[in-house]
Design a protein around this motif. Sequence first.
Motif, short mmCIF file in Angstrom:
data_model
loop_
_atom_site.label_atom_id
_atom_site.label_comp_id
_atom_site.label_asym_id
_atom_site.label_seq_id
_atom_site.Cartn_x
_atom_site.Cartn_y
_atom_site.Cartn_z
N ARG A 54 6.68 4.52 5.26
CA ARG A 54 5.15 4.49 5.07
C ARG A 54 4.33 4.67 6.26
NH1 ARG A 54 3.26 5.97 0.86
NH2 ARG A 54 1.13 6.42 0.50
N LEU A 55 4.62 3.59 6.95
CA LEU A 55 3.69 3.41 8.15
C LEU A 55 4.33 4.54 9.47
CD1 LEU A 55 2.13 1.71 10.26
CD2 LEU A 55 3.27 -0.14 10.41
N ARG A 56 5.07 5.20 9.30
CA ARG A 56 5.28 5.79 10.39
C ARG A 56 4.42 7.46 10.27
NH1 ARG A 56 11.56 4.04 9.47
NH2 ARG A 56 11.40 2.84 11.41
N VAL A 57 4.42 7.49 9.29
CA VAL A 57 3.38 8.57 8.47
C VAL A 57 1.90 8.42 9.01
CG1 VAL A 57 2.80 10.15 6.98
CG2 VAL A 57 5.14 9.27 6.93
N VAL A 86 8.79 9.79 3.56
CA VAL A 86 8.81 9.12 2.34
C VAL A 86 8.62 11.30 2.19
CG1 VAL A 86 7.50 8.24 1.22
CG2 VAL A 86 7.13 7.92 3.79
N PRO A 87 9.85 11.89 1.56
CA PRO A 87 10.20 12.67 0.97
C PRO A 87 9.30 12.00 -0.76
CG PRO A 87 11.90 11.91 0.71
CD PRO A 87 10.87 11.25 1.98
N LEU A 88 8.98 13.50 -0.78
CA LEU A 88 8.80 13.43 -2.40
C LEU A 88 8.32 14.72 -3.55
CD1 LEU A 88 5.27 11.66 -3.18
CD2 LEU A 88 6.90 11.12 -3.57
N ASN A 89 9.20 14.88 -3.66
CA ASN A 89 9.82 16.78 -4.23
C ASN A 89 8.85 16.96 -5.63
OD1 ASN A 89 12.43 15.94 -2.66
ND2 ASN A 89 12.06 17.69 -2.65
N ASN A 90 8.87 17.86 -6.04
CA ASN A 90 7.55 18.26 -7.59
C ASN A 90 8.94 17.86 -8.34
OD1 ASN A 90 5.37 19.49 -6.27
ND2 ASN A 90 6.35 20.94 -5.93
N ARG A 102 9.01 8.77 -5.91
CA ARG A 102 8.23 8.12 -6.21
C ARG A 102 8.22 6.51 -6.41
NH1 ARG A 102 6.80 12.86 -10.50
NH2 ARG A 102 6.78 14.97 -9.47
N ARG A 103 8.93 5.92 -6.24
CA ARG A 103 9.06 4.70 -7.16
C ARG A 103 8.81 4.41 -4.96
NH1 ARG A 103 12.90 0.53 -5.70
NH2 ARG A 103 12.99 -1.25 -6.88
N ASN A 104 9.85 4.50 -3.99
CA ASN A 104 9.61 4.14 -3.08
C ASN A 104 8.43 4.43 -2.00
OD1 ASN A 104 12.23 3.27 -3.03
ND2 ASN A 104 13.17 5.22 -1.99
N ASP A 105 7.86 5.32 -2.22
CA ASP A 105 6.44 5.96 -2.02
C ASP A 105 5.62 4.47 -2.46
OD1 ASP A 105 3.85 8.11 -1.08
OD2 ASP A 105 3.91 7.30 -2.72
N GLN A 106 5.11 4.04 -4.22
CA GLN A 106 4.57 3.67 -4.39
C GLN A 106 4.81 1.91 -3.64
OE1 GLN A 106 5.18 1.48 -8.03
NE2 GLN A 106 3.20 1.74 -8.68
N LEU A 107 5.59 1.57 -3.38
CA LEU A 107 5.96 0.14 -2.85
C LEU A 107 5.91 0.26 -1.44
CD1 LEU A 107 8.07 -2.58 -2.98
CD2 LEU A 107 9.78 -1.05 -2.30
N GLY A 108 6.00 1.04 -0.76
CA GLY A 108 5.68 1.10 0.99
C GLY A 108 3.98 1.02 0.63
N HIS A 109 3.18 1.58 -0.20
CA HIS A 109 1.91 2.11 -0.25
C HIS A 109 1.57 0.32 -0.71
CE1 HIS A 109 -2.85 2.81 -0.63
NE2 HIS A 109 -2.16 2.06 -1.75
N PHE A 110 2.06 -0.31 -1.57
CA PHE A 110 1.45 -1.19 -2.06
C PHE A 110 1.40 -2.74 -0.60
CE2 PHE A 110 0.32 0.04 -5.71
CZ PHE A 110 -0.79 -0.35 -6.31
N VAL A 111 2.80 -2.90 -0.38
CA VAL A 111 3.27 -3.52 1.38
C VAL A 111 2.42 -3.41 2.07
CG1 VAL A 111 5.05 -3.87 2.56
CG2 VAL A 111 5.64 -3.75 0.07
N LEU A 112 1.90 -2.23 2.54
CA LEU A 112 1.99 -1.91 3.49
C LEU A 112 -0.16 -2.44 3.08
CD1 LEU A 112 2.32 1.50 5.14
CD2 LEU A 112 2.85 -0.70 6.32
N ARG A 113 -0.08 -2.35 2.03
CA ARG A 113 -2.10 -2.93 1.11
C ARG A 113 -2.33 -4.06 1.37
NH1 ARG A 113 -4.05 -1.51 -4.83
NH2 ARG A 113 -4.15 0.96 -4.12
N LEU A 114 -1.02 -5.54 1.65
CA LEU A 114 -0.50 -6.59 2.06
C LEU A 114 -0.83 -6.40 3.78
CD1 LEU A 114 2.01 -7.44 -0.40
CD2 LEU A 114 -0.70 -8.56 -0.42
N ALA A 115 -0.42 -6.03 4.51
CA ALA A 115 -0.81 -6.22 5.49
C ALA A 115 -2.05 -5.46 6.64
CB ALA A 115 0.49 -5.10 6.36
N PHE A 116 -2.10 -4.75 5.39
CA PHE A 116 -3.91 -3.98 6.58
C PHE A 116 -4.83 -4.70 6.05
CE2 PHE A 116 -0.51 -1.01 8.37
CZ PHE A 116 -0.77 -1.07 9.38
#
Length: 487
Positions: A54-57, A86-90, A102-116
């Motif tokens: 997610r951070l790459r994006v 971070v692909p997200l298909n319909n 979507r699980r990986n997308d959510q996990l990546g967001h919350f980990v980065l929320r901790l970092a930033f």
Amino acid sequence: MYNTRDRKKFVGKQDPDGAQIHSKFQYAHRLNFYDRPPLYDVTIEEFETCALDRLRVLAEIESSFARNRPWDELKTVTLAQCQKYVPLNNNTAITVDVDSQRRNDQLGHFVLRLAFCRSEELRRRFLKAETTLFRVRYDSDDRKERDGFLGSRSFDWIEVGDEEKNTYAKELQALEIKKPGEEYVREERYYKVRWTRVPDLVAKRKVLLRGGWAYVPSREQSSIIFQEFEANLARALEHTAKALPRMDEDTRLVPILNNLSQGFLAGVPSGWSSAPASGDEITAEMVDGIAKKHFPMCMRNLHESLMRDRHLKHFGRLQYGLFLKVLGLSIEEAVMFWRKAFSGLTDDKFNKEYKYNIRHSYGLEGKRANYPAKSCQQILLTDKPGPSDCHGCPYRHFAPENLQTSLLASYSSHGLTSTDLPEIMKTVKEGHYHVACTRVFEITHASKGVKKGEGVGGGESVTHPNQYTTRSRELEKSQEDAAMVVE
């Protein structure tokens, strides 16, 4: 394992032909406000991998802002990065595990929320990048699924009735965007919200203000949604920052979070292993020619210093030696290259003081680890150069006057002129060092078909010296192959 709270497993199903399909839509929508934290077990590796992807994006989004990309171009680059990392298909996709995505997308967001969440500056940058990512996904989402997402949430807007529309018909008509000769359409939908929720529309005079309410046309409805996303995330970051001290004693996660929080400085490198691909080997005799045509500024500075002084200090040898190893210089050729470069030393002194370190960097001595080349982020953040050192990043560690002189001396034969320097130095001053390097790449490879904004391919910025050099050599080879076909 890192236990986020309760354990939940996501198991993809298979169709009769064996193709992986999505599960029962535990994550019902592609769009997400991230107001429900992940409640399942993850490994430390998964914890870090999802965040890095997610951070790459997000890092490329910030680079796009630094380069003043127009919205359409930023959107194209971001979607390409999303598809890659971070692909997200319909929901209609039947050959992929949509829930897993979507699980990986959510996990990546919350980990980065901790970092930033740790400082006001980090929160501001993360908030801007995440809001932009949400906007890109919102604009590209399937209309039916987007409407389903909007229907699943309460945005506290009030749809304006016909009586109220008639009362303010004249004022609302002034907001309409009509083609010549087209009449005011009373069927246009309007939504009432407090004007403080849409300050951007108020500033652009795109809404009607009455009694503290803003009357928002349906075509501007997305502004309410984006503002709501940004406000929710801003509050969540502040709450996370208050809770973060509880994790200070967790030696598994704190180093990962510290590393992630540096990701906006130089992007996140990917795809650069610690060994060259088969068939990409180079010889000691080839290094000088490749350096003059394909090296980024950091490696060119090291090479020229080595050729001039016939010596490099420890961190300079380490940075340059690992770069050459990944570029394709074998251990035998590396020993030949460094022996010739250190021409002022006797064979005995070279073998005793330098040959062992060269073999060590190739994993042939000591603990026999196969060390990777240093990325832009590592070069920027570790082993700060002293007054007599040559390693580091010239865009960060050179004085502005010295940097401009060195750029012209190194790249004027490749198309860089003094008129290009103000744009480059502006990004350097703002701290976007890899963006400055990317712009130099575009300018010096314009003759090979690289356009402004294209970066090293697909709009991607430079995040690794080997990435810069490999792409430069690929462009030259493509040009030569094209010339041979014509011939």
